[in-house]
Write a protein that holds these residues in place. Structure first.
Motif, short mmCIF file in Angstrom:
data_model
loop_
_atom_site.label_atom_id
_atom_site.label_comp_id
_atom_site.label_asym_id
_atom_site.label_seq_id
_atom_site.Cartn_x
_atom_site.Cartn_y
_atom_site.Cartn_z
N ARG A 70 0.83 -1.21 0.00
CA ARG A 70 0.00 0.00 0.00
C ARG A 70 0.86 1.26 0.00
O ARG A 70 0.55 2.23 -0.68
CB ARG A 70 -0.96 0.00 1.19
CG ARG A 70 -2.14 -0.95 1.01
CD ARG A 70 -3.24 -0.71 2.01
NE ARG A 70 -2.80 -0.62 3.39
CZ ARG A 70 -2.63 -1.67 4.21
NH1 ARG A 70 -2.86 -2.89 3.77
NH2 ARG A 70 -2.23 -1.49 5.45
N TYR A 71 1.98 1.24 0.75
CA TYR A 71 2.88 2.40 0.75
C TYR A 71 3.42 2.65 -0.66
O TYR A 71 3.42 3.77 -1.15
CB TYR A 71 4.08 2.21 1.68
CG TYR A 71 3.78 1.90 3.11
CD1 TYR A 71 2.59 2.27 3.73
CD2 TYR A 71 4.72 1.22 3.89
CE1 TYR A 71 2.35 1.97 5.06
CE2 TYR A 71 4.48 0.92 5.23
CZ TYR A 71 3.30 1.30 5.80
OH TYR A 71 3.07 1.00 7.12
N GLU A 72 3.88 1.58 -1.29
CA GLU A 72 4.51 1.71 -2.61
C GLU A 72 3.51 2.07 -3.70
O GLU A 72 3.89 2.68 -4.69
CB GLU A 72 5.26 0.42 -2.95
CG GLU A 72 6.47 0.19 -2.06
CD GLU A 72 7.26 -1.06 -2.39
OE1 GLU A 72 6.90 -1.78 -3.36
OE2 GLU A 72 8.25 -1.33 -1.69
N GLN A 73 2.26 1.69 -3.51
CA GLN A 73 1.22 2.04 -4.48
C GLN A 73 0.65 3.44 -4.24
O GLN A 73 -0.14 3.93 -5.03
CB GLN A 73 0.07 1.01 -4.42
CG GLN A 73 0.47 -0.40 -4.80
CD GLN A 73 0.96 -0.49 -6.23
OE1 GLN A 73 0.38 0.10 -7.14
NE2 GLN A 73 2.04 -1.22 -6.44
N GLY A 74 1.06 4.05 -3.13
CA GLY A 74 0.55 5.38 -2.80
C GLY A 74 -0.86 5.36 -2.24
O GLY A 74 -1.55 6.37 -2.24
N LEU A 75 -1.29 4.19 -1.75
CA LEU A 75 -2.64 4.06 -1.21
C LEU A 75 -2.73 4.43 0.26
O LEU A 75 -3.81 4.76 0.75
CB LEU A 75 -3.15 2.63 -1.42
CG LEU A 75 -3.18 2.16 -2.88
CD1 LEU A 75 -3.56 0.70 -2.97
CD2 LEU A 75 -4.14 3.03 -3.68
N SER A 76 -1.61 4.36 0.95
CA SER A 76 -1.56 4.78 2.35
C SER A 76 -0.16 5.28 2.66
O SER A 76 0.79 4.98 1.94
CB SER A 76 -1.97 3.66 3.30
OG SER A 76 -1.03 2.61 3.27
N ALA A 77 -0.05 6.03 3.74
CA ALA A 77 1.24 6.59 4.13
C ALA A 77 1.77 5.85 5.35
O ALA A 77 1.02 5.55 6.28
CB ALA A 77 1.10 8.06 4.45
N PRO A 78 3.07 5.56 5.35
CA PRO A 78 3.67 4.92 6.53
C PRO A 78 3.66 5.87 7.73
O PRO A 78 3.63 7.09 7.56
CB PRO A 78 5.11 4.63 6.10
CG PRO A 78 5.23 5.02 4.68
CD PRO A 78 4.03 5.82 4.30
N SER A 79 3.70 5.30 8.90
CA SER A 79 3.81 6.11 10.11
C SER A 79 5.18 6.78 10.14
O SER A 79 6.11 6.35 9.44
CB SER A 79 3.63 5.24 11.35
OG SER A 79 4.75 4.36 11.48
N LEU A 80 5.30 7.79 10.97
CA LEU A 80 6.59 8.46 11.12
C LEU A 80 7.64 7.46 11.58
O LEU A 80 8.78 7.46 11.10
CB LEU A 80 6.47 9.62 12.10
CG LEU A 80 7.75 10.40 12.36
CD1 LEU A 80 8.30 10.98 11.07
CD2 LEU A 80 7.50 11.51 13.36
N GLU A 81 7.27 6.59 12.50
CA GLU A 81 8.20 5.57 13.01
C GLU A 81 8.70 4.68 11.86
O GLU A 81 9.89 4.38 11.78
CB GLU A 81 7.50 4.72 14.07
CG GLU A 81 8.36 3.63 14.65
CD GLU A 81 7.61 2.76 15.65
OE1 GLU A 81 8.12 1.68 15.96
OE2 GLU A 81 6.53 3.16 16.11
N THR A 82 7.81 4.30 10.97
CA THR A 82 8.20 3.45 9.84
C THR A 82 9.10 4.21 8.88
O THR A 82 10.09 3.66 8.38
CB THR A 82 6.95 2.92 9.12
OG1 THR A 82 6.17 2.16 10.06
CG2 THR A 82 7.31 2.04 7.95
#
Length: 117
Positions: free
Chosen positions: A35-47
């Motif tokens: 999902r991060y790589e597809q731009g569907l969601s954003a990782p947390s700051l920690e990630t």
């Protein structure tokens, strides 16, 4: 988020890691990496911090603000009015009057302030 996802995918692929392995390293699910790589969601700051640490890149690079992995290097140049009485007083307070080099250093700093303007 598209640029962020592309940057994260590029980092992962640059070291030939699968999404599964990347997920293990970051402590997230493989579906989250997708999902991060597809731009569907954003990782947390920690990630994001984990990505930056693992790949030894700056957050500016991850967020595609620069193409330099070390990030943008900012140089702060404070604006000081030539002959500023407040700055002269501040410099005066910073030096030990008992030091034999104090006066020379202080005068040099004051001269530098004047030359920069």
């Amino acid at each position: 988020m598209k640029e962020l996802g592309e940057r994260l995918r590029g980092l992962r692929e640059s070291v030939k890691l699968s999404q599964v392995k990347m997920a293990e390293l970051l402590g997230v699910k493989q579906s989250s990496i997708n999902r991060y790589e597809q731009g569907l969601s954003a990782p947390s700051l920690e990630t994001l911090v984990k990505y930056a640490e693992y790949f030894d890149v700056s957050m500016d690079y991850i967020f595609a603000r620069t193409d330099k992995p070390q990030g943008k290097l900012y140089e702060y140049h404070p604006k000081i009015a030539a002959g500023s009485e407040e700055m002269k007083q501040f410099i005066e307070m910073c030096f030990d009057p008992q030091s034999p080099m104090s006066e020379k250093l202080k005068q040099t700093l004051l001269q530098m302030m004047e030359v920069d303007k």
